[in-house]
Design an enzyme around this catalytic site. Structure first.
Site, PDB file in Angstrom:
ATOM      1  N   ARG A 109      18.076 -36.060 -21.520  1.00 36.41           N
ATOM      2  CA  ARG A 109      17.352 -35.235 -20.569  1.00 36.41           C
ATOM      3  C   ARG A 109      17.983 -33.845 -20.470  1.00 36.41           C
ATOM      4  O   ARG A 109      19.109 -33.620 -20.909  1.00 36.41           O
ATOM      5  CB  ARG A 109      17.264 -35.916 -19.208  1.00 36.41           C
ATOM      6  CG  ARG A 109      18.527 -36.005 -18.403  1.00 36.41           C
ATOM      7  CD  ARG A 109      18.168 -36.502 -16.972  1.00 36.41           C
ATOM      8  NE  ARG A 109      19.327 -36.644 -16.137  1.00 36.41           N
ATOM      9  CZ  ARG A 109      19.896 -37.802 -15.819  1.00 36.41           C
ATOM     10  NH1 ARG A 109      19.421 -38.934 -16.291  1.00 36.41           N
ATOM     11  NH2 ARG A 109      20.952 -37.846 -15.034  1.00 36.41           N
TER      12      ARG A 109
ATOM     13  N   GLY B 263      19.412 -27.696 -26.950  1.00 35.78           N
ATOM     14  CA  GLY B 263      18.707 -26.427 -26.919  1.00 35.78           C
ATOM     15  C   GLY B 263      17.968 -26.034 -28.185  1.00 35.78           C
ATOM     16  O   GLY B 263      17.414 -24.932 -28.258  1.00 35.78           O
TER      17      GLY B 263
ATOM     18  N   GLY C 256      18.989 -33.785 -28.559  1.00 31.54           N
ATOM     19  CA  GLY C 256      19.909 -33.372 -27.497  1.00 31.54           C
ATOM     20  C   GLY C 256      19.192 -32.803 -26.280  1.00 31.54           C
ATOM     21  O   GLY C 256      17.973 -32.594 -26.286  1.00 31.54           O
ATOM     22  N   HIS C 257      19.967 -32.491 -25.261  1.00 31.21           N
ATOM     23  CA  HIS C 257      19.413 -31.970 -24.010  1.00 31.21           C
ATOM     24  C   HIS C 257      18.733 -30.617 -24.232  1.00 31.21           C
ATOM     25  O   HIS C 257      19.184 -29.815 -25.042  1.00 31.21           O
ATOM     26  CB  HIS C 257      20.507 -31.830 -22.957  1.00 31.21           C
ATOM     27  CG  HIS C 257      21.600 -30.887 -23.343  1.00 31.21           C
ATOM     28  ND1 HIS C 257      21.588 -29.566 -22.983  1.00 31.21           N
ATOM     29  CD2 HIS C 257      22.722 -31.074 -24.067  1.00 31.21           C
ATOM     30  CE1 HIS C 257      22.663 -28.980 -23.457  1.00 31.21           C
ATOM     31  NE2 HIS C 257      23.383 -29.871 -24.125  1.00 31.21           N
ATOM     32  N   ASN C 258      17.637 -30.419 -23.528  1.00 28.08           N
ATOM     33  CA  ASN C 258      16.907 -29.145 -23.524  1.00 28.08           C
ATOM     34  C   ASN C 258      16.218 -28.797 -24.843  1.00 28.08           C
ATOM     35  O   ASN C 258      15.733 -27.674 -25.012  1.00 28.08           O
ATOM     36  CB  ASN C 258      17.823 -27.975 -23.121  1.00 28.08           C
ATOM     37  CG  ASN C 258      18.235 -28.059 -21.666  1.00 28.08           C
ATOM     38  OD1 ASN C 258      19.110 -28.845 -21.316  1.00 28.08           O
ATOM     39  ND2 ASN C 258      17.580 -27.284 -20.816  1.00 28.08           N
TER      40      ASN C 258
END
Lengths: 324, 324, 324
Positions: free
Chosen positions: C207, C248, C228-230
């Site tokens: 998340r 990202g 991965g996150h974002n």
């Protein structure tokens, strides 16, 4: 929640008119009812109702602190209470209401399986579908997320987070040649995880042959990491996603391994060493050294090699011409 | 347990005074109440109470056998009884007491899900949270560890170990272009696993389009391995952790793939071939050949290439000087 | 089922004598009681009872259609009915009998865990051992296969398939240095998955920190992929098995990433770009560009580099001789 309440919570100073917020947002998209934090310059068109910053801005409601990122992290921990390690309310919580008690005594979900000989610490949580085998120990405040599997004899320290689907303590992978064909050698060691360790979703940590595969205090493993039998990981090491450590590898304190990096059997990564993503390590890496590439080279060498690599065909042509 | 009992158990010869042991340990750290085995020389300062060795040592209690490693594996199997594939007592068991019955008839944990049309062999075990879909077959003595998932139609042979979280028989990954956008092509084949196969934790084995993805007798897959649709793996192949085989790959008998190696669609790895860790195989590898690198080269070539690779920048400078 | 029934089902034309089939098979091994499809030439020794082809063959029972592969996919969908996303009968179904109703209203298996605040769409299915946390939303017709885990706040669109063991919404991996040692920064964003997305077995989607990790409509992730996150994935992107995207990363519409490819933090893969298997992307890839290698180079450059790479040692020797 108001800006004044935020200031009190993070030990900051309110500058400008007090106002209410209903949530938090990123600096570039926070709205008037939200708080955002900024380490550096705040863009002109920023719309956040409250800013968490190092220096006050004229005409804006600001909470001024020495370290906005750290203060923001504390605020988040307060705004988004967890119950047994799971966020209760993912967004826009109204913290004017008293927060629910954020932790219960040794939570075991009805669909979890815990062997009677296993020991669970105070305030630990074993979520839905998790499995804790015979003679396991789970430390205080540790959370086993849904569908985590601890094979018999696994020991996990205090305040750890073992994310969903991680499997700790399965047999290492060892066969003994035998006239009757390869025979499995029983792996009768275990996995021992220290305190404050985080293990990402669907990681696999194999148990040792005789003694223990160890993960030291404060180490962090991202998702889908593979740790082979008898691996020894020190304190505060960081392994990014999909890293693979073969049997018997040693990783020193504070070492960092980038995503998809791999280390061959029995190799040693020194304390504070840095292994770049996708590197393949077939030799020992001294403490503090940075390596890159498959096979891994010292970072500076590898960067130079990779900078000229695209010119290799041209080089070959040049030489062939000269020789021709 | 006494040294004499160990000798009887492994078919060895006791030399020196008989004595009791309460466990086993590695050669370099076993204590006076433990047994250790040695293939070669025993260090001077070794403290093990009993040694399992090829030749007796003066003044020590030894059990002498032709093959200490093999005898030790047999001893371990006796010392650490399993129930349904899980170690019951991970350490220091007192085998003077009668061992518990080590196997029960077709164990199905109450939280496991087995479709009524599935067939489970005698002495098989389906652990907590495991799922066995419609029309599956699980062979005799096979263990499905916690949270294993067999999609409908999967067939697993006898004496297999499918470790926690492994997923067998999910849809392969195949789309058909269509005026309405890409349409999924139903994958109606299955996964067929032979006898004596071991599949590591969180592995993924996709089912075939029409026929079967096959894993041959005695093959061993370490953790987090990905096997694509329609892959054919022969007998006794060994796939280390995080290996990935794309759709339609063939792996011959006894081939070995190192950790994180990948093989592109429809390529063939010949019998007895060896693919080094992190290699990327985009061509067929003949039987018995060893390859290394991404893209993979013959092992000898790759070793020479990687030996000179760090000197590439220096080389470029040398040539530029000459041309300049 | 008869050839005439097949013709009616797929909108084709029956040529030759009508006959019964009891199943389907691949062109090279289908038997007399089976149907096979052919895009091109049918081998002389083909034994299939019925052929699904573009042009009729003399003396054979054929169903003639414009696009045999597409017609075959439609036939399979009819022959192998699913219930809640799982094949009911994996082989040789007798479709002369009325098919069972292939879908039920919001199926939740008794061993699944669904938080009372979660919302499940019509005709969605939550299979055995799956976990749906607080405030999650699962769209209409979406299937969560056994042991899928949705952390609190995860949103999944309509008609998605989340395969067994996938974990969506675990914490990203972010620490804040602090005098008391690294402090975890709460990750209070979420995962938002669009419509018609397929996520393979044992994938991990973290998340976001504040907003959302997003996977766009129609994107397909094979098994063991790490997001991965974002991360922001566009529409119709295809990620092969074991791909890893660091925090990202942006992936544009229709981009394709080969197996085991990795992308470093915050890099952008443009729309329609192609990243070859095992590539390591440390820079942005423009829309439509194809890259290969670790580190990734434009495909044409990389192919030339890899073509000459095995000759590098010989090259070094040649230069050394000249200089010597």
């Amino acid at each position: 929640m108001t800006a004044a309440q935020v200031a009190a919570l993070v030990g900051g100073r309110l500058v400008g008119a007090d106002r209410s917020i209903s949530g938090v947002g990123p600096l570039d998209s926070a709205e008037r009812h939200e708080l955002a934090f900024a380490e550096g310059k705040v863009p002109e068109d920023n719309k956040a109702g409250v800013l968490l910053v190092r220096e006050a801005l004229p005409g804006r409601t600001c909470v001024v602190v020495a370290n906005p990122a750290r203060a923001f992290a504390r605020l988040l921990a307060q705004l988004f209470p967890e119950v047994d390690g799971l966020l209760e309310q993912p967004r826009g919580v109204d913290v004017d209401q008293p927060a629910p008690s954020t932790w219960v005594e040794t939570f075991v979900h009805p669909t979890a399986t815990v062997h009677p000989s296993a020991i669970l610490g105070v305030s630990s949580a074993v979520h839905a579908g998790a499995f804790v085998g015979a003679w396991c120990q789970v430390g205080a405040g540790t959370v086993l997320y849904p569908n985590v599997v601890l094979y018999p004899g696994t020991i996990v320290g205090d305040r750890c987070r073992i994310h969903a689907g991680a499997v700790l303590g399965a047999d290492g992978f060892r066969y003994q040649s035998d006239p009757k064909g390869p025979q499995k050698v029983p792996q009768v060691g275990r996995v021992i995880v220290g305190d404050d360790v985080e293990i990402g979703p669907n990681c696999v940590i194999d148990r040792a042959f005789l003694e223990a595969t160890r993960i030291g205090d404060g180490s962090k493993l991202d998702g889908l990491v593979m740790v082979g039998h008898n691996v020894q990981i020190g304190r505060g090491a960081v392994l990014a996603a999909q890293v693979g450590l073969a049997g018997g590898v040693k990783v020193g304190d504070g070492a960092m391994l980038g995503g998809q990096a791999g280390v061959a059997e029995h190799r040693e990564i020194g304390a504070g060493a840095m292994v770049a993503g996708q590197s393949g390590v077939g030799r020992d890496v001294p403490p503090g050294e940075a390596v890159l590439g498959s096979p891994a080279m010292p970072l500076r060498v590898a960067r130079r090699v990779y900078a000229v690599l695209p010119r290799l065909p041209e080089l070959v042509r040049a030489i062939m011409r000269e020789k021709g």
